[in-house]
Design a protein around this motif. Structure first.
Motif, mmCIF file in Angstrom:
data_model
loop_
_atom_site.group_PDB
_atom_site.id
_atom_site.type_symbol
_atom_site.label_atom_id
_atom_site.label_comp_id
_atom_site.label_asym_id
_atom_site.label_seq_id
_atom_site.Cartn_x
_atom_site.Cartn_y
_atom_site.Cartn_z
ATOM 1 N N ALA A 124 0.819 -1.206 0.090
ATOM 2 C CA ALA A 124 0.137 0.031 -0.093
ATOM 3 C C ALA A 124 0.658 1.358 -0.002
ATOM 4 O O ALA A 124 1.969 1.299 0.603
ATOM 5 N N ARG A 125 0.259 2.365 -0.664
ATOM 6 C CA ARG A 125 1.025 3.648 -0.592
ATOM 7 C C ARG A 125 1.641 3.899 0.517
ATOM 8 O O ARG A 125 2.831 4.624 0.705
ATOM 9 N N GLU A 126 0.874 4.084 1.811
ATOM 10 C CA GLU A 126 1.066 4.509 3.002
ATOM 11 C C GLU A 126 2.278 3.535 3.742
ATOM 12 O O GLU A 126 2.785 4.209 4.669
ATOM 13 N N ARG A 127 2.483 2.303 3.136
ATOM 14 C CA ARG A 127 3.289 1.605 3.894
ATOM 15 C C ARG A 127 4.930 1.622 2.858
ATOM 16 O O ARG A 127 5.821 1.089 3.740
ATOM 17 N N VAL A 128 4.981 2.333 2.061
ATOM 18 C CA VAL A 128 6.481 2.241 1.275
ATOM 19 C C VAL A 128 7.426 2.866 2.177
ATOM 20 O O VAL A 128 8.634 2.137 2.342
ATOM 21 N N ALA A 129 7.479 3.834 2.579
ATOM 22 C CA ALA A 129 8.382 4.409 3.345
ATOM 23 C C ALA A 129 8.803 3.823 4.819
ATOM 24 O O ALA A 129 9.928 3.770 5.227
ATOM 25 N N ASP A 130 7.798 3.109 5.358
ATOM 26 C CA ASP A 130 7.938 2.336 6.536
ATOM 27 C C ASP A 130 8.808 1.171 6.289
ATOM 28 O O ASP A 130 9.650 1.020 7.066
ATOM 29 N N GLU A 131 8.463 0.613 5.025
ATOM 30 C CA GLU A 131 8.991 -0.838 4.665
ATOM 31 C C GLU A 131 10.636 -0.370 4.538
ATOM 32 O O GLU A 131 11.559 -1.074 4.809
ATOM 33 N N VAL A 132 11.087 0.661 3.830
ATOM 34 C CA VAL A 132 12.156 1.304 3.533
ATOM 35 C C VAL A 132 13.013 1.402 5.030
ATOM 36 O O VAL A 132 14.080 0.954 5.135
ATOM 37 N N ALA A 133 12.405 2.177 5.556
ATOM 38 C CA ALA A 133 13.048 2.647 6.932
ATOM 39 C C ALA A 133 13.321 1.610 7.929
ATOM 40 O O ALA A 133 14.346 1.628 8.640
ATOM 41 N N SER A 134 12.494 0.760 7.962
ATOM 42 C CA SER A 134 12.597 -0.628 8.922
ATOM 43 C C SER A 134 13.665 -1.721 8.283
ATOM 44 O O SER A 134 13.854 -2.592 9.141
ATOM 45 N N GLY A 135 14.155 -1.547 6.884
ATOM 46 C CA GLY A 135 14.929 -2.548 6.496
ATOM 47 C C GLY A 135 14.256 -3.589 5.777
ATOM 48 O O GLY A 135 14.896 -4.270 5.339
ATOM 49 N N SER A 136 12.975 -3.640 5.768
ATOM 50 C CA SER A 136 12.207 -4.629 5.087
ATOM 51 C C SER A 136 12.554 -4.648 3.449
ATOM 52 O O SER A 136 12.398 -5.663 2.813
ATOM 53 N N ALA A 137 12.758 -3.367 2.854
ATOM 54 C CA ALA A 137 13.178 -3.392 1.744
ATOM 55 C C ALA A 137 14.274 -2.278 1.603
ATOM 56 O O ALA A 137 14.439 -1.412 2.461
ATOM 57 N N GLY A 138 15.212 -2.202 0.624
ATOM 58 C CA GLY A 138 16.207 -1.337 0.508
ATOM 59 C C GLY A 138 15.945 0.007 -0.275
ATOM 60 O O GLY A 138 16.469 0.856 -0.083
ATOM 61 N N LEU A 139 14.973 -0.037 -1.196
ATOM 62 C CA LEU A 139 14.547 1.066 -1.910
ATOM 63 C C LEU A 139 12.981 0.846 -1.950
ATOM 64 O O LEU A 139 12.215 -0.212 -2.217
ATOM 65 N N GLY A 140 12.446 1.941 -2.319
ATOM 66 C CA GLY A 140 10.897 2.184 -2.346
ATOM 67 C C GLY A 140 10.396 2.999 -3.773
ATOM 68 O O GLY A 140 11.159 4.089 -3.803
ATOM 69 N N LEU A 141 9.426 2.525 -4.183
ATOM 70 C CA LEU A 141 8.799 3.387 -5.410
ATOM 71 C C LEU A 141 7.154 3.863 -4.819
ATOM 72 O O LEU A 141 6.635 2.939 -4.601
ATOM 73 N N VAL A 142 7.154 4.943 -4.809
ATOM 74 C CA VAL A 142 5.594 5.381 -4.136
ATOM 75 C C VAL A 142 5.124 6.497 -5.313
ATOM 76 O O VAL A 142 5.903 7.173 -5.658
ATOM 77 N N ASP A 143 3.834 6.315 -5.523
ATOM 78 C CA ASP A 143 3.135 7.070 -6.435
ATOM 79 C C ASP A 143 1.826 7.964 -5.619
ATOM 80 O O ASP A 143 1.518 7.630 -4.579
ATOM 81 N N GLY A 144 1.415 8.901 -6.065
ATOM 82 C CA GLY A 144 0.317 9.878 -5.610
ATOM 83 C C GLY A 144 0.168 10.891 -6.580
ATOM 84 O O GLY A 144 0.723 11.108 -7.675
ATOM 85 N N ILE A 145 -0.830 11.660 -6.109
ATOM 86 C CA ILE A 145 -1.456 12.766 -7.060
ATOM 87 C C ILE A 145 -0.756 14.007 -6.352
ATOM 88 O O ILE A 145 -1.124 14.567 -5.089
ATOM 89 N N THR A 146 -0.348 14.977 -7.195
ATOM 90 C CA THR A 146 0.216 16.345 -6.667
ATOM 91 C C THR A 146 0.261 17.496 -7.808
ATOM 92 O O THR A 146 0.077 17.019 -9.029
ATOM 93 N N ALA A 147 0.549 18.646 -7.414
ATOM 94 C CA ALA A 147 0.643 19.846 -8.590
ATOM 95 C C ALA A 147 2.099 19.217 -9.260
ATOM 96 O O ALA A 147 2.774 18.712 -8.738
ATOM 97 N N PRO A 148 2.121 19.877 -10.609
ATOM 98 C CA PRO A 148 3.312 19.364 -11.362
ATOM 99 C C PRO A 148 4.544 20.055 -10.518
ATOM 100 O O PRO A 148 4.574 21.236 -10.069
ATOM 101 N N GLY A 149 5.558 19.186 -10.263
ATOM 102 C CA GLY A 149 6.808 19.569 -9.628
ATOM 103 C C GLY A 149 6.619 19.840 -8.304
ATOM 104 O O GLY A 149 7.844 19.813 -7.672
ATOM 105 N N ASP A 150 5.643 19.358 -7.471
ATOM 106 C CA ASP A 150 5.598 19.356 -6.024
ATOM 107 C C ASP A 150 5.810 18.134 -5.694
ATOM 108 O O ASP A 150 5.497 17.018 -6.141
ATOM 109 N N PRO A 151 6.487 17.643 -4.364
ATOM 110 C CA PRO A 151 6.860 16.442 -3.818
ATOM 111 C C PRO A 151 5.677 15.827 -3.279
ATOM 112 O O PRO A 151 4.628 16.480 -2.943
ATOM 113 N N LEU A 152 5.624 14.603 -3.304
ATOM 114 C CA LEU A 152 4.422 13.939 -2.125
ATOM 115 C C LEU A 152 4.531 14.222 -1.075
ATOM 116 O O LEU A 152 5.486 14.356 -0.486
#
Length: 301
Positions: A124-152
């Protein structure tokens, strides 16, 4: 505070039961009671009312801090383990359902050709950063909706590095013969009364309401799977509209571009550590692709 005791407290508070928490942890109920008592003695405060088992005001405040504290603890442990392990030929990658747009998929393919074995799984989108921070994954790819050029807007999951790698326009998938299918563009305000498909791979209905600044956007059907083609086919067959990145519908269904509000589908990379396979793949993904499909472009931030 001992993180071991804090984890036990969080579980007891969540389950509202000492016995249920003990069964889940594999402890005796007496051991769990002793751990909670030790935590309360450390703070000099009662954290849980016993009958019924509910957090006190002090306990509620501690719960607000517990999640980030425990995540930081896991992140620190994972960071030390990564540093000790050194470079390796394998990398675990987690991705939210719509993060692997064509530009990203090409980057993963390039990594494989360089001899790096990548294991990709969807969360799930909300789990990506947690998985990387906890070491369950080495790298995460997360998508979302934002204004052009704005970070998620990502949760604070510890000392992670991140940047944007792709943005593309969004389209509304309409069934054949829909009265709006002939338009060159649509505004969300045109679609508040329409029925929508609720699915993990689609833009959440709650996000649609947030973008439109109002209510509406009722769900016609809930699809709990993560197969993109199934979601597109359900929408094309009239089971509810769906908002997707343009590349997800190419050659599959009619998608009318979303022109208001001016938002895009954005993909970001998150990883931890300045070196190793994750950092190497992140650097590779950061390079602009040699070519991109219409409506897609690479962007670092």
């Amino acid at each position: 505070m001992d993180p071991h005791l804090l984890r036990t407290f969080v579980l007891v508070a969540d389950r509202r039961s000492f016995s249920a928490a003990a069964a889940e942890l594999g402890y005796t109920q007496s051991a769990v009671s002793q751990q909670i008592a030790a935590l309360e003695a450390d703070l000099g405060l009662v954290l849980l009312s016993r009958r019924p088992v509910v957090p006190t005001l002090a306990g509620e405040r501690l719960l607000e801090h517990a999640g980030p504290l425990l995540l930081r603890h896991r992140a620190a442990r994972a960071d030390v383990l990564r540093a000790a392990a050194g470079p390796a030929g394998r990398l675990s990658v987690v991705a939210s359902p719509l993060a692997c747009v064509p530009a990203i998929a090409r980057g993963l393919s390039s990594a494989a050709s360089d001899g790096l074995e990548v294991r990709l799984r969807t969360v799930a989108r909300e789990r990506v950063a947690d998985e990387v921070a906890s070491g369950s994954a080495g790298l995460g790819l997360v998508d979302g909706i934002t204004a052009p050029g704005d970070p998620l807007r990502l949760p604070d999951a510890g000392p992670l590095s991140g940047f944007g790698v792709a943005e593309e326009e969004l389209v509304v998938v309409l069934p054949a013969g829909h009265p709006l299918s002939h338009r060159d563009g649509l505004a969300l305000s045109d679609l508040t009364d329409a029925l929508w498909l609720r699915a993990p791979v689609a833009v959440p209905v709650e996000r649609l309401r947030e973008l439109a600044g109002g209510g509406g956007f009722r769900a016609a059907l809930r699809y709990d799977g993560e197969d993109l083609h199934t979601a597109v086919n359900l929408a094309a067959a009239g089971n509810g509209l769906v908002l997707l990145p343009a590349s997800a519908t190419a050659g599959v269904a009619r998608g009318v571009p979303l022109i208001a509000p001016r938002v895009v589908h954005r993909v970001e990379v998150v990883y931890a550590g300045p070196a190793g396979p994750a950092a190497a793949l992140a650097a590779q993904l950061r390079q602009p692709p040699s070519s991109t499909p219409p409506g897609t472009f690479a962007r670092g931030s």
